[in-house]
Design an enzyme around this catalytic site. Structure first.
Site, short mmCIF file in Angstrom:
data_model
loop_
_atom_site.label_atom_id
_atom_site.label_comp_id
_atom_site.label_asym_id
_atom_site.label_seq_id
_atom_site.Cartn_x
_atom_site.Cartn_y
_atom_site.Cartn_z
N LYS A 88 6.94 7.82 3.56
CA LYS A 88 8.18 7.06 3.67
C LYS A 88 9.29 8.01 4.10
O LYS A 88 9.36 9.16 3.62
CB LYS A 88 8.50 6.44 2.30
N SER A 141 11.33 -1.71 -0.42
CA SER A 141 11.81 -0.96 0.73
C SER A 141 10.74 -0.12 1.43
O SER A 141 10.95 0.27 2.58
CB SER A 141 12.94 -0.04 0.28
N SER A 165 10.01 -1.25 -4.99
CA SER A 165 9.87 -0.89 -3.57
C SER A 165 8.50 -0.38 -3.14
O SER A 165 8.26 -0.22 -1.94
CB SER A 165 10.93 0.14 -3.18
#
Lengths: 497, 95, 487
Positions: free
Chosen positions: A88, A163, A187
Site C-alpha cells: 500500500k 482504503s 481499511s
C-alpha cells in the site's frame, strides 16, 4: 455471471504464497518467472483495475534473481522466498516514491523503509510496486485517491473498497500474490470483503508502525491481504514482532501462527453479537454470514449470543478520535521540508494555506477540519474526551464478550461493493458503512475478513472473525477451519482479461 | 452543534487550510451534519469512565542514550521544496 | 532595593528552559553536539518525515527526575507526553512533544542568596519537552532577505522547562534565583546551562500591583531573554512600562512581548486575542511512564550536596566568609578541588585565599578548565606551596611566581625554590647593605618619609623587594628601614 468454478490453479498469478514458494524452492518455477508473470498480467489487467500507483520492475526482477541465485547455490531462503507482493502506498519505501495517494506527497521519495517492508523483504518477498488507496487511508472505496479510483476485479464498474483498495484489487486480480495494507477503521478487512480475499488486521502493536505514514496513530495497524488464511498467517509471521523504533509496538512474544492453524474449531466458543445483525445490513450478506456460522457450528464450534451494547456509538466515537489524531499527524505537511509547496510568493502564512489547500483532497481536508475542531479550546472535553470515554466503553464490551467466548463472528461490511460515485456525495453515509469494522480498531483487537459467499449480483461477501488481544492464532485457526469447509476463497474473478 | 462561517474560518485558520467560498459553504453543511450525528455520544452516561487513549497498557518504553550516525546531509534535504546550501529555505519569518 | 517602584510592587514568575546533558536527542539517536554544521545532526525522526515515530531517551527522563529532585519537587509516579500543535517553520511535525497536564514533577522550591536576604522561590512544575530547530534571517545586499533559513540540528534536543510560582518581587531576586538554579543544575550534571549555546533560556511573566493588594495585576510574558543581564534590564524596563501605563490611567494588556537588547525595550509580539490554541492532547505514539518510590530514592541518593548546603558547610565548619564560600561553590569542580586541598591542610581559610586569589587568576590566564585542575595541579602540590609560604621558606610574593612555575613546568614547589634560589631572605645581615643602598639612591622618597609622608615607606620597601626579586622577608625589611630612618 456465476462465479467461476474452482479449478486447481497452476499459473503463478493464481497461486497462493505458500504454494508459489514451494514451487520456487523446488525449482519448478523461478522467482524471476513468477515476478515476470505478474508484470505481464499487470499489462493486461491494470488498465481495467488500476490497482498500482507505482511499479518497480527492475528492482523486483533483481530481487527475484537474487532469490533464484541463492536457491541455485543451495542456500537457505526465507519463508516468502520469491513471493511477489504489493505494498500500500502509505508504507515508506527507500528510493521509491510514497504518495499516500495525495497530491501533497506526489514527488516524495523516502530515504527509509518501513519496518514491515524491511521484514517482508528479509523473508524473501519480492515487492512489485505500490498500490492505490484513499488519500492518507481516509475512505472506504479508493475514490478519495488523487490519482483516480481503483476498480473491483469482480465488477470494474464498482469500487474495491478501501482504503487498502489497491492492495485488495491487486491480490484479487492476480497482479500480486499477497499485499500489505493498513487498517485504521476497517481499511484492510472491508476491501478484502469486497474483493473476495482474506484481510487480517492484527492486534494493535503486533506489527510495527514505523514507516507507515500515520493517519490515526492509536488505531492504525499494518496487516496482510492474501488469497487464503495460510498465507495470512505466513505474511503476519514475517512482519510481526517488537520494534525498538515504535514505542507502541507490543513486547509480546510472537507465536508460531501456523502451529494451530489446522486444529479446527471443535470446542471453540463463537459469539454472535446481536447488534451486528440489525436491520440496515444487506439481507444477502446477513444470510451468507448466518450460513457461515452454521458451517462453523457443524465443524464443532459452540455458538452463543453475545452483546456489544455500545456498537451503535462506534462510528460516532471513531469519527472524533480518528480525525483528531489525523489533524495533528497531517499538520507536518506544511511545504517546508518535503511535499507540495504552493503560494510561497505570498509569504509564510499563504504558503501554509495554499500548500495544504491544494495538496489535500476533500475527504482529508474534511477530517482535518473535524479533528481540529474536536481538539480546539472549548470543544475538547465535549468531543474528544467524550469520544475517548466511549472508546473505553466499547473496549469493555469486548472484554465482557471475551469472558464468555473465544471468537466473535459477524459480517465485515453491511454492503457489498458499490458503484463508483454512488456514495461519493454523502460523507456521513460513507462513514456509516464502517459500522462493523471500527469498533475493533477502537479496542485494538485482531480481526480477519474471509470470503463467505457471493450476492446474487456475483459480488463477494466477507465474514469477520474477531479475537482477544494478541490471540491471532485463534482467529486464524477459526478462519482456516471455515476455509477448509468451503471453496469461496478459491474463486477468481472471471471478467478480467 | 451549530456550525457557522465564523467557526469554519476559525478552525481552518488553526489547521492552516486555505478556504474558498465554496469550501466554506460545504464545510458549514457537512460539519454541521457530521457533528450532529456525533452528538449521539452525549446520550451515554460516562461518569467515572476514564478516557482511553492507547488500546493497551504498556509502560516505560525507552531507548538508551546512544548516538546513531545521522544520514548524509543531502538525504535530509533531498525532498526539500526549496533550499539554500545546507539549509531549508522558507518565506521570510517575521517575529 | 534600588529599583524605583514607588507605591507599586513587582510580581515575577520565570519559565526556564534548560538543555539536558545527554548524548542524543529526546526521541531519536541524533547527537546533540553544539556547533555542528547546519542540518548535519538530523534524521527522518527529528525532521518530522512521514511515518517516523518517537522513542524516549531514558537518560533524558532520568536527568529530568534528577533535576526535579534537586529542586525539591514531587516526582509524578505516572507521567505522559502530549502534543502541542502549532505551525512554525522550525517545528518539523507542526507539533511539539511536551507534557501538558501530568508533568514529571511539581511543587518544589529553591532558595537563593539574595542581597542581604534569602530568596525562596516555589517551583510550580518541571517538565520534559523537545526543542525546535533554529531559524536564521540572512541579510541580503539590500537589507533583510525575503526568506529565512532553517537548521534542524536543535530540533528534538531534550529540554526541561522549569516554571516558578510568581514569588519573585525584584529583578535582583530573579537574578539570584537564576544564578542558584544554574549552579544547582551544573552541580547535578543536569545541564551545562550555557546561555551562549542556548542550553539555558528564560521567559518571564511580569505584573505590577499596588503594595498590599491581594489580587495579581495583568501580566505580560517577555521572551528572548538570553543573558542574565538582559533579564534584569528587561524586568526593570517592563515593570516601569507597566507602572507608566497604570499611572497614565491605562490598563496593562495581557500579551507576549519580545525583549530587544539593541534598543533596550520590550515590544509587543502577540496579544492574548492572537494567543495560540495549542489543542494539546495525549501523544498516541508514546505510552505513559511510571516510576516507583524506590527508583526515585535510587536517583535521589546519587545527588551531590547542593551548592546552598555546601556554602553553609564551608562557612560553619571551615570558617570561610560568606563571600569566599559563595565564590568557591559557584563551580562544583572548584569546590571539589578546594575540599581536596583542605583535607590535606589544617587551615582551610589560607587555602581558600590561594584558590580564590592566585589560582583563579592563573586559571583565567591559562584558560584552564576547573575540571582539569586536579590533574594539572594535584591538591598536594598546592598545599606544599602554601606551606612554604606559611613556614616562611618563601615570601608570598615569590609564592605567586612559584605557583605559575608549578603550573607551567609541573615540578614541585620545593624543587623550584631550591633550583632557582628563591628561598626567603630573613637574615638582617644580608639585607642591611641592600637597605642602605636603597636609602642612598632614593633621597627624595626618604625626605618625603621624614617629612611625615608615611606611604613613602612602602615605596622604599618595594625597592628592596625588587632588589631581592621578592625574596626578602617583608616585615624584616620594614623594621630595618624604620630603624635606619628613625621612625
Amino acid at each position: 455471471m456465476p462465479p467461476s468454478a474452482p479449478t486447481a490453479p497452476t499459473a503463478p498469478t493464481e497461486l497462493t504464497a505458500h504454494a508459489l514458494r514451494a514451487a520456487i524452492v523446488a525449482r519448478r518455477l523461478s522467482a524471476r518467472e513468477a515476478a515476470e508473470a505478474h508484470f505481464a498480467r499487470m499489462e493486461r489487467v491494470e488498465p481495467q483495475v488500476k490497482a498500482y500507483l507505482t511499479t518497480c520492475r527492475e528492482p523486483a526482477l533483481a530481487a527475484a534473481d537474487a532469490i533464484d541465485a541463492r536457491i541455485a547455490r543451495g542456500e537457505s531462503v526465507g519463508p516468502l522466498a520469491g513471493v511477489p507482493v504489493a505494498l500500500k502506498d502509505n508504507l515508506c519505501t527507500r528510493g521509491v516514491r510514497t504518495t499516500c495517494s495525495s497530491r501533497i506527497l506526489e514527488h516524495f521519495v523516502p530515504t527509509y523503509d518501513a519496518t514491515a517492508v524491511e521484514r517482508l523483504r528479509a523473508a524473501g518477498a519480492v515487492t512489485l510496486g505500490k498500490t492505490n488507496l484513499d488519500e492518507f487511508a481516509m475512505g472506504s472505496s479508493t475514490e478519495n485517491s488523487a490519482y483516480g479510483p481503483s476498480l473491483n476485479p469482480w465488477d470494474v464498474t464498482r469500487v474495491p473498497g478501501g482504503s487498502s483498495g489497491g492492495s485488495a484489487a491487486a491480490v484479487a486480480a492476480g497482479t500480486a500474490v499477497a499485499a500489505l495494507g493498513s487498517d485504521t477503521g476497517g481499511s484492510i478487512r472491508q476491501p478484502a470483503a469486497l474483493c473476495g480475499i482474506v484481510g487480517l488486521k492484527p492486534t494493535y502493536g503486533r506489527v510495527s508502525r514505523f514507516g507507515l505514514v500515520a493517519f490515526a496513530s492509536s488505531l492504525d495497524q499494518i496487516g496482510p491481504l492474501t488469497r487464503d488464511v495460510r498465507d495470512s498467517a505466513l505474511m503476519l509471521q514475517a512482519i510481526a514482532g517488537p520494534d525498538p523504533h515504535d514505542s507502541t509496538s507490543a513486547a509480546a512474544d510472537v507465536p508460531d501462527f501456523a502451529r494451530d492453524l489446522e486444529a479446527g474449531v471443535k470446542g471453540l466458543r463463537l459469539g454472535i453479537p446481536k447488534e451486528y445483525f440489525a436491520p440496515g445490513t444487506d439481507p444477502e450478506i446477513t444470510r451468507a454470514v448466518e450460513a457461515a456460522i452454521d458451517v462453523l457450528r457443524r465443524a464443532g464450534a459452540e455458538v452463543r449470543a453475545v452483546s456489544l451494547p455500545h456498537t451503535d456509538y462506534g462510528i460516532a466515537a471513531y469519527y472524533v478520535v480518528a480525525p483528531a489524531e489525523a489533524s495533528s499527524n497531517l499538520a507536518r505537511y506544511d511545504g517546508v521540508r518535503y511535499g507540495l509547496r504552493a503560494g510561497a510568493e505570498g509569504g509564510l502564512l499563504a504558503m501554509y494555506k495554499e500548500s495544504r489547500r491544494r495538496g489535500f483532497g476533500r475527504e482529508v481536508a474534511r477530517r482535518i477540519m473535524l479533528g481540529t475542531f474536536a481538539l480546539s479550546s472549548g470543544y475538547y472535553d465535549a468531543y474528544y474526551n467524550q469520544a475517548l470515554r466511549v472508546r473505553r466503553l466499547i473496549k469493555r464490551d469486548f472484554d465482557n464478550a471475551f469472558a464468555e467466548v473465544d471468537v466473535v463472528v459477524c459480517p465485515t461490511s453491511p454492503i457489498p461493493a458499490f458503484k463508483v460515485g454512488e456514495k461519493a456525495a454523502d460523507p456521513l453515509q460513507m462513514y456509516l458503512a464502517d459500522v462493523f469494522t471500527v469498533c475493533l480498531n477502537m479496542a485494538g483487537l485482531p480481526g480477519i475478513s474471509i470470503p463467505c459467499g457471493f450476492t446474487s449480483g456475483n459480488l463477494p461477501i466477507g465474514l469477520q472473525l474477531i479475537g482477544r488481544p494478541f490471540d491471532e492464532p485463534t482467529v486464524l485457526r477459526a478462519a482456516r477451519a471455515y476455509e477448509r469447509e468451503t471453496d469461496w476463497h478459491e474463486r477468481r474473478p472471471a471478467g478480467l482479461a | 452543534m451549530q456550525v457557522d462561517s465564523a467557526l469554519v474560518h476559525h478552525v481552518a485558520d488553526l489547521a492552516r487550510l486555505g478556504l474558498t467560498p465554496e469550501d466554506q459553504e460545504r464545510y458549514i453543511a457537512e460539519m454541521g451534519r457530521i457533528l450532529g450525528y456525533v452528538e449521539k455520544l452525549n446520550e451515554l452516561n460516562v461518569d467515572g469512565v476514564e478516557p482511553l487513549v492507547h488500546p493497551f497498557d504498556a509502560r516505560n518504553v525507552f531507548r538508551s542514550d546512544e548516538v546513531r550516525p545521522c544520514p548524509d546531509r543531502e538525504e535530509a534535504l533531498a525532498n526539500a521544496p526549496d533550499r539554500s546550501e545546507m539549509f531549508f529555505r522558507v518565506p521570510k519569518v517575521i517575529e | 532595593m534600588s529599583h524605583p517602584l514607588g507605591e507599586y510592587e513587582l510580581v515575577i514568575g520565570l519559565e526556564t528552559h534548560v538543555q539536558l546533558k545527554t548524548a542524543t536527542k529526546l526521541f531519536c539517536g541524533c547527537a546533540t553536539r553544539f556547533g555542528a554544521e547546519p542540518n548535519s545532526q538530523v534524521c527522518p525522526i527529528c525532521t518530522g518525515m512521514p511515518g517516523m515515530l518517537p522513542v524516549l531517551n531514558r537518560h533524558a527522563y532520568e536527568l529530568g527526575v534528577r533535576a526535579a529532585l534537586a529542586l525539591h519537587c514531587e516526582i509524578a509516579p505516572f507521567t505522559k507526553f502530549d502534543r502541542k500543535n502549532y505551525f512554525y517553520p522550525d517545528l518539523p511535525k507542526s507539533y511539539q512533544i511536551s507534557q501538558f497536564d501530568v508533568p514529571i514533577s511539581k511543587n518544589g522550591w529553591l532558595e537563593a542568596a539574595g542581597e542581604g536576604h534569602t530568596v525562596r522561590v516555589r517551583i510550580h512544575r518541571a517538565h520534559l519537552e523537545e526543542d525546535a530547530g533554529k531559524l536564521l534571517h540572512p541579510e541580503s545586499p539590500v537589507g533583510r532577505a525575503d526568506y529565512s533559513l532553517v537548521d534542524f540540528n536543535r530540533s528534538g534536543v531534550p529540554l526541561l522547562e522549569i516554571v516558578t510560582e510568581p514569588d519573585l518581587t525584584t529583578p535582583a531576586d530573579a537574578h539570584a534565583y537564576l544564578t542558584e538554579l544554574k549552579q544547582v543544575l551544573q552541580y547535578t550534571g543536569i545541564s551545562d546551562c550555557d546561555m551562549e549555546k542556548g542550553s539555558l533560556r528564560c521567559d518571564a511573566n511580569v505584573s505590577v500591583r499596588l503594595r498590599g493588594a491581594t489580587v495579581l495585576g495583568t501580566k505580560t510574558e517577555i521572551k528572548n531573554l538570553n543573558s542574565f543581564k538582559f533579564i534584569v534590564k528587561a524586568l526593570e524596563h517592563e515593570s516601569e512600562r507597566q507602572i507608566r501605563v497604570l499611572e497614565g490611567g491605562g490598563r496593562v494588556v495581557q500579551e507576549t512581548r519580545l525583549w530587544d537588547p539593541v534598543v533596550g525595550e520590550t515590544r509587543v509580539m502577540r496579544s492574548k486575542e492572537e494567543a495560540h490554541d495549542y489543542r494539546s492532547f495525549p501523544d498516541p505514539d508514546l505510552q505513559p511512564f511510571v516510576i516507583t518510590a524506590e527508583e526515585v530514592e535510587r536517583i535521589r541518593r546519587t545527588l551531590p550536596e547542593m551548592p546552598a548546603a555546601r556554602r553553609r558547610r564551608f562557612v560553619e565548619s571551615s570558617g570561610l566568609t560568606e563571600r569566599d564560600a559563595e565564590i568557591l561553590t559557584a563551580d562544583r569542580a572548584i569546590a571539589d578541588y578546594f575540599e581536596a586541598c583542605a583535607a590535606l591542610h589544617a587551615a582551610p581559610k589560607l587555602l581558600a585565599n590561594w584558590v580564590i586569589g592566585e589560582l583563579r587568576k592563573e586559571m583565567n590566564e591559562r584558560h584552564l578548565e576547573a575540571e582539569s585542575l586536579a590533574e594539572k595541579l594535584p591538591p598536594a602540590r598546592l598545599v606544599e606551596l602554601a606551606r612554604l609560604v606559611e613556614d616562611g621558606k618563601i615570601t608570598r610574593l615569590v609564592g605567586k611566581d612559584v605557583l605559575a612555575e608549578v603550573l607551567t613546568s609541573g615540578a614541585a614547589a620545593g624543587r623550584i625554590v631550591a633550583d632557582k634560589g628563591l628561598a626567603q631572605i630573613a637574615d638582617a645581615g644580608a639585607l642591611e647593605p641592600l637597605v642602605d643602598k636603597v636609602i642612598a639612591a632614593n633621597g627624595k622618597t626618604v625626605a618625603d618619609y621624614r617629612a611625615g609622608k608615611k606611604p613613602a615607606l612602602a615605596a622604599l620597601i618595594g625597592q628592596v623587594m625588587r632588589e631581592t626579586k621578592g625574596k626578602a622577608n617583608a616585615p624584616l625589611v620594614t623594621k630595618l628601614l624604620q630603624d635606619r630612618l628613625g621612625a
